[in-house]
Design a protein around this motif. Structure first.
Motif, PDB file in Angstrom:
ATOM      1  N   ALA A 254      -2.967  47.407  49.520  1.00 55.35           N
ATOM      2  CA  ALA A 254      -3.346  48.753  49.989  1.00 55.35           C
ATOM      3  C   ALA A 254      -4.253  48.646  51.213  1.00 55.35           C
ATOM      4  CB  ALA A 254      -4.030  49.524  48.861  1.00 55.35           C
ATOM      5  N   ALA A 255      -5.217  47.724  51.156  1.00 56.75           N
ATOM      6  CA  ALA A 255      -6.152  47.579  52.282  1.00 56.75           C
ATOM      7  C   ALA A 255      -5.413  47.099  53.532  1.00 56.75           C
ATOM      8  CB  ALA A 255      -7.258  46.597  51.908  1.00 56.75           C
ATOM      9  N   ALA A 256      -4.472  46.152  53.345  1.00 59.75           N
ATOM     10  CA  ALA A 256      -3.734  45.619  54.499  1.00 59.75           C
ATOM     11  C   ALA A 256      -2.818  46.685  55.098  1.00 59.75           C
ATOM     12  CB  ALA A 256      -2.942  44.392  54.080  1.00 59.75           C
ATOM     13  N   LEU A 257      -2.213  47.523  54.244  1.00 64.94           N
ATOM     14  CA  LEU A 257      -1.352  48.604  54.755  1.00 64.94           C
ATOM     15  C   LEU A 257      -2.185  49.556  55.594  1.00 64.94           C
ATOM     16  CD1 LEU A 257       0.816  49.447  51.602  1.00 64.94           C
ATOM     17  CD2 LEU A 257       1.700  48.641  53.802  1.00 64.94           C
ATOM     18  N   ASP A 258      -3.361  49.827  55.112  1.00 64.40           N
ATOM     19  CA  ASP A 258      -4.261  50.718  55.820  1.00 64.40           C
ATOM     20  C   ASP A 258      -4.617  50.133  57.190  1.00 64.40           C
ATOM     21  OD1 ASP A 258      -5.567  53.161  55.538  1.00 64.40           O
ATOM     22  OD2 ASP A 258      -7.499  52.101  55.367  1.00 64.40           O
ATOM     23  N   ALA A 259      -4.941  48.851  57.173  1.00 59.19           N
ATOM     24  CA  ALA A 259      -5.375  48.193  58.409  1.00 59.19           C
ATOM     25  C   ALA A 259      -4.249  48.089  59.435  1.00 59.19           C
ATOM     26  CB  ALA A 259      -5.917  46.802  58.077  1.00 59.19           C
ATOM     27  N   ARG A 260      -3.010  48.000  58.968  1.00 63.59           N
ATOM     28  CA  ARG A 260      -1.921  47.735  59.918  1.00 63.59           C
ATOM     29  C   ARG A 260      -1.034  48.948  60.197  1.00 63.59           C
ATOM     30  NH1 ARG A 260       0.532  41.864  58.863  1.00 63.59           N
ATOM     31  NH2 ARG A 260       1.283  42.207  60.994  1.00 63.59           N
ATOM     32  N   ALA A 261      -1.496  50.128  59.765  1.00 64.61           N
ATOM     33  CA  ALA A 261      -0.664  51.341  59.917  1.00 64.61           C
ATOM     34  C   ALA A 261      -0.274  51.592  61.374  1.00 64.61           C
ATOM     35  CB  ALA A 261      -1.388  52.542  59.330  1.00 64.61           C
ATOM     36  N   GLY A 262      -1.228  51.396  62.279  1.00 64.75           N
ATOM     37  CA  GLY A 262      -0.944  51.652  63.690  1.00 64.75           C
ATOM     38  C   GLY A 262       0.183  50.767  64.193  1.00 64.75           C
ATOM     39  N   GLU A 263       0.094  49.494  63.842  1.00 65.93           N
ATOM     40  CA  GLU A 263       1.121  48.529  64.260  1.00 65.93           C
ATOM     41  C   GLU A 263       2.476  48.869  63.616  1.00 65.93           C
ATOM     42  OE1 GLU A 263       0.063  44.538  63.176  1.00 65.93           O
ATOM     43  OE2 GLU A 263       1.848  43.684  64.146  1.00 65.93           O
ATOM     44  N   GLU A 264       2.431  49.281  62.348  1.00 69.86           N
ATOM     45  CA  GLU A 264       3.682  49.661  61.665  1.00 69.86           C
ATOM     46  C   GLU A 264       4.346  50.842  62.368  1.00 69.86           C
ATOM     47  OE1 GLU A 264       3.369  48.212  57.074  1.00 69.86           O
ATOM     48  OE2 GLU A 264       2.591  50.212  57.490  1.00 69.86           O
ATOM     49  N   LEU A 265       3.533  51.821  62.757  1.00 71.23           N
ATOM     50  CA  LEU A 265       4.092  52.999  63.440  1.00 71.23           C
ATOM     51  C   LEU A 265       4.715  52.605  64.770  1.00 71.23           C
ATOM     52  CD1 LEU A 265       1.330  55.601  62.563  1.00 71.23           C
ATOM     53  CD2 LEU A 265       3.773  55.894  62.113  1.00 71.23           C
ATOM     54  N   ARG A 266       4.062  51.686  65.465  1.00 72.75           N
ATOM     55  CA  ARG A 266       4.585  51.227  66.758  1.00 72.75           C
ATOM     56  C   ARG A 266       5.893  50.470  66.588  1.00 72.75           C
ATOM     57  NH1 ARG A 266      -0.293  49.699  67.926  1.00 72.75           N
ATOM     58  NH2 ARG A 266       0.052  47.475  67.652  1.00 72.75           N
ATOM     59  N   ARG A 267       5.927  49.594  65.566  1.00 74.06           N
ATOM     60  CA  ARG A 267       7.102  48.714  65.421  1.00 74.06           C
ATOM     61  C   ARG A 267       8.202  49.301  64.538  1.00 74.06           C
ATOM     62  NH1 ARG A 267       4.811  42.850  64.117  1.00 74.06           N
ATOM     63  NH2 ARG A 267       7.052  42.472  63.904  1.00 74.06           N
ATOM     64  N   GLY A 268       7.860  50.326  63.756  1.00 78.44           N
ATOM     65  CA  GLY A 268       8.879  50.997  62.938  1.00 78.44           C
ATOM     66  C   GLY A 268       9.308  50.207  61.718  1.00 78.44           C
ATOM     67  N   ILE A 269       8.469  49.295  61.227  1.00 79.54           N
ATOM     68  CA  ILE A 269       8.785  48.579  59.985  1.00 79.54           C
ATOM     69  C   ILE A 269       7.530  48.343  59.133  1.00 79.54           C
ATOM     70  CG2 ILE A 269      10.925  47.273  60.452  1.00 79.54           C
ATOM     71  CD1 ILE A 269       9.106  44.947  61.352  1.00 79.54           C
ATOM     72  N   THR A 270       7.787  48.189  57.823  1.00 78.72           N
ATOM     73  CA  THR A 270       6.693  47.904  56.894  1.00 78.72           C
ATOM     74  C   THR A 270       6.330  46.426  57.002  1.00 78.72           C
ATOM     75  OG1 THR A 270       7.494  49.635  55.426  1.00 78.72           O
ATOM     76  CG2 THR A 270       6.045  47.967  54.440  1.00 78.72           C
ATOM     77  N   LEU A 271       5.071  46.161  57.343  1.00 81.50           N
ATOM     78  CA  LEU A 271       4.683  44.777  57.667  1.00 81.50           C
ATOM     79  C   LEU A 271       3.957  44.057  56.543  1.00 81.50           C
ATOM     80  CD1 LEU A 271       3.434  45.448  61.300  1.00 81.50           C
ATOM     81  CD2 LEU A 271       5.481  44.164  60.647  1.00 81.50           C
ATOM     82  N   VAL A 272       3.633  44.791  55.478  1.00 74.87           N
ATOM     83  CA  VAL A 272       2.860  44.180  54.398  1.00 74.87           C
ATOM     84  C   VAL A 272       3.582  44.392  53.068  1.00 74.87           C
ATOM     85  CG1 VAL A 272       0.651  44.228  53.179  1.00 74.87           C
ATOM     86  CG2 VAL A 272       0.718  44.704  55.629  1.00 74.87           C
ATOM     87  N   GLY A 273       3.566  43.361  52.236  1.00 73.66           N
ATOM     88  CA  GLY A 273       4.178  43.481  50.904  1.00 73.66           C
ATOM     89  C   GLY A 273       5.034  42.269  50.604  1.00 73.66           C
ATOM     90  N   PRO A 274       5.522  42.179  49.358  1.00 73.59           N
ATOM     91  CA  PRO A 274       6.280  40.995  48.950  1.00 73.59           C
ATOM     92  C   PRO A 274       7.506  40.678  49.813  1.00 73.59           C
ATOM     93  CG  PRO A 274       5.815  42.392  47.048  1.00 73.59           C
ATOM     94  CD  PRO A 274       5.281  43.103  48.249  1.00 73.59           C
ATOM     95  N   HIS A 275       8.063  41.708  50.488  1.00 79.30           N
ATOM     96  CA  HIS A 275       9.240  41.446  51.330  1.00 79.30           C
ATOM     97  C   HIS A 275       8.864  40.685  52.599  1.00 79.30           C
ATOM     98  CE1 HIS A 275       7.379  44.887  53.171  1.00 79.30           C
ATOM     99  NE2 HIS A 275       8.174  44.781  54.226  1.00 79.30           N
ATOM    100  N   ARG A 276       7.541  40.498  52.827  1.00 73.09           N
ATOM    101  CA  ARG A 276       7.099  39.729  53.993  1.00 73.09           C
ATOM    102  C   ARG A 276       6.329  38.478  53.582  1.00 73.09           C
ATOM    103  NH1 ARG A 276       8.828  41.747  59.057  1.00 73.09           N
ATOM    104  NH2 ARG A 276       6.844  41.117  59.971  1.00 73.09           N
ATOM    105  N   ASP A 277       6.273  38.210  52.281  1.00 73.88           N
ATOM    106  CA  ASP A 277       5.525  37.038  51.822  1.00 73.88           C
ATOM    107  C   ASP A 277       6.360  35.774  52.017  1.00 73.88           C
ATOM    108  OD1 ASP A 277       3.625  38.852  51.114  1.00 73.88           O
ATOM    109  OD2 ASP A 277       3.906  38.684  48.954  1.00 73.88           O
ATOM    110  N   GLU A 278       5.697  34.641  51.918  1.00 79.14           N
ATOM    111  CA  GLU A 278       6.368  33.361  52.186  1.00 79.14           C
ATOM    112  C   GLU A 278       6.176  32.397  51.023  1.00 79.14           C
ATOM    113  OE1 GLU A 278       8.407  31.260  53.301  1.00 79.14           O
ATOM    114  OE2 GLU A 278       7.827  30.726  55.361  1.00 79.14           O
TER     115      GLU A 278
END
Ligand SMILES: Nc1ncnc2c1ncn2[C@@H]1O[C@H](COP(=O)(O)OP(=O)(O)OP(=O)(O)O)[C@@H](O)[C@H]1O
Ligand SMILES: [Mg+2]
Length: 377
Positions: A254-278
């Motif tokens: 939740a904190a990371a989504l909050d922090a990266r919202a601006g970047e997500e809006l610019r890039r048009g994709i969800t950048l945080v969550g298990p679909h981006r984990d390694e």
């Protein structure tokens, strides 16, 4: 006697007008020239045991060219039960059946789980993170229905949030409305992954050391939510509150989504969550993705697959169906022997090959050899 796959029958499926295959309790070798349908049969076995196919076909691709309908059935037997798992494609739609009754993929999944090893898997270490996430989730969903439901709910949630992000009217407030479900579903999925990866890791380390003559492999989970280091995997026996662990991860996402919202809006994709984990491997402390040789990568994948077999035994109390599609030719003698040794350990196995020369006489004596498509070497 534990439950095993006895007979596969297919009609108007891929290259087969109709075909029936009786499987041995131990090893069945399917031998035939290229393009006779060996992988098609392996795919049907995977579909009817795991509810999914590694080829990710559309329903129509499963239907024999020129036809309109196809059906597949796998009879499982043992523990005093006989269960028919089926799959039918009609009017371009795929449905699963259990004992003749229509069901969801969950209905056919996991009674006899399957572990597939095919040439594509040999790239598991080097290629994109998606492949490693899929390897973990594809295994996990067969062992635990709540894992399966979370994975599918999470995937849908990300798709919907990504569609929203691509809309010109998307605002921060609209986006925030989705964050709770990403964070809570994502956290529960992450905790499932961590528990499973931790079990795999214990076997992977031993298996790899055995295959490589003592090199130390390790695997870690690197989350997308900002931790600069991999997070510690829980010990398999760690009973510390699951709810606490989910809450801790939820708060981080939740904190990371909050922090990266601006970047997500610019890039048009969800950048945080298990679909981006390694899921990351190291060999003797070095990143396997950049440092591992071909042989080391192969040993690592082999060790991962053997670990999947062992973890299935641990969790379900019985081994999976092991599907080895065309990998004998890809492995050297030592690794082949390691695998065939495993096969000797009471794991029902289906192996495809174009050439029986990869098997020694004693292995062939113990196996049931089925020629597909007429004469073969
Ligand atoms: N829906 C379909 N209708 C008809 N033929 C199909 C369909 N789907 C796949 N095939 C054909 O099935 C054939 C056999 O494919 P498969 O991948 O199973 O071969 P294989 O025996 O594993 O060969 P190889 O040894 O090269 O891996 C291919 O020639 C492919 O074109
Ligand atoms: Mg093939």
């Amino acid at each position: 006697m534990s439950i095993y796959a006895r007979t596969l029958s297919v009609t108007e499926y891929r290259s087969f007008p109709s075909f029936e295959l009786d499987l041995a309790r131990g090893v069945t070798v399917l031998v035939g020239h290229n393009a006779v349908g060996k992988t098609n049969l392996v795919e049907a076995l995977q579909l009817l045991t795991s509810g999914r196919s590694f080829r990710k076909p559309s329903p129509r691709e499963l239907v024999r060219a020129g036809g309109t309908r196809c059906s597949m059935k796998l009879t499982l037997e043992g523990e005093g039960r006989v269960i028919d798992m089926g799959c039918v494609v009609e009017d371009g739609k795929r449905s699963f059946m259990r004992n003749g009754k229509r069901c969801r993929a969950a209905g056919v999944r996991g009674v006899v789980p399957s572990v597939l090893f095919c040439p594509d898997d040999l790239d598991l270490v080097k290629r994109g993170a998606r492949l490693r996430r899929e390897a973990l989730d594809g295994f996990g969903i067969q062992l635990n229905e709540s894992y399966a439901q979370l994975a599918s709910t999470y995937e849908r949630t990300v798709e919907q949030r990504n569609s929203l992000l691509k809309e010109p009217f998307c605002t921060r407030d609209l986006l925030d409305a989705w964050n709770d479900s990403i964070a809570s579903t994502g956290a529960a999925l992450t905790v499932h992954r961590l528990a499973l990866l931790s079990r795999i890791r214990e076997h992977l380390i031993d298996m790899y050391a055995g295959l490589s003559g003592g090199e130390a492999v390790d695997v870690s989970y690197v989350p997308s939510w900002g931790a600069s280091d991999a997070i510690t995997l829980p010990a398999a026996a760690d009973a510390s509150s699951r709810a606490d662990r989910i809450e801790a991860v939820r708060a981080r996402i939740a904190a990371a989504l909050d922090a990266r919202a601006g970047e997500e809006l610019r890039r048009g994709i969800t950048l945080v969550g298990p679909h981006r984990d390694e899921v990351a491997f190291t060999i003797d402390g070095r990143d396997a993705r950049t440092f591992a040789s071909q042989g080391q990568q192969r040993s690592l994948v082999l060790a991962w697959k053997i670990a999947e077999v062992e973890v299935t035994r641990e969790i379900l109390g019985r081994p999976p169906l092991l599907l080895l599609d065309d990998v004998m030719s890809e492995l050297d003698e030592t690794r082949r022997q390691a695998f065939l040794g495993l096969v000797g350990g009471g794991v029902q196995t289906v192996i495809t090959t174009t050439n029986l020369g990869y098997f020694d006489d004693s292995a062939l004596k113990r196996a049931k050899v089925v020629k597909i498509g007429g004469d073969s070497r």
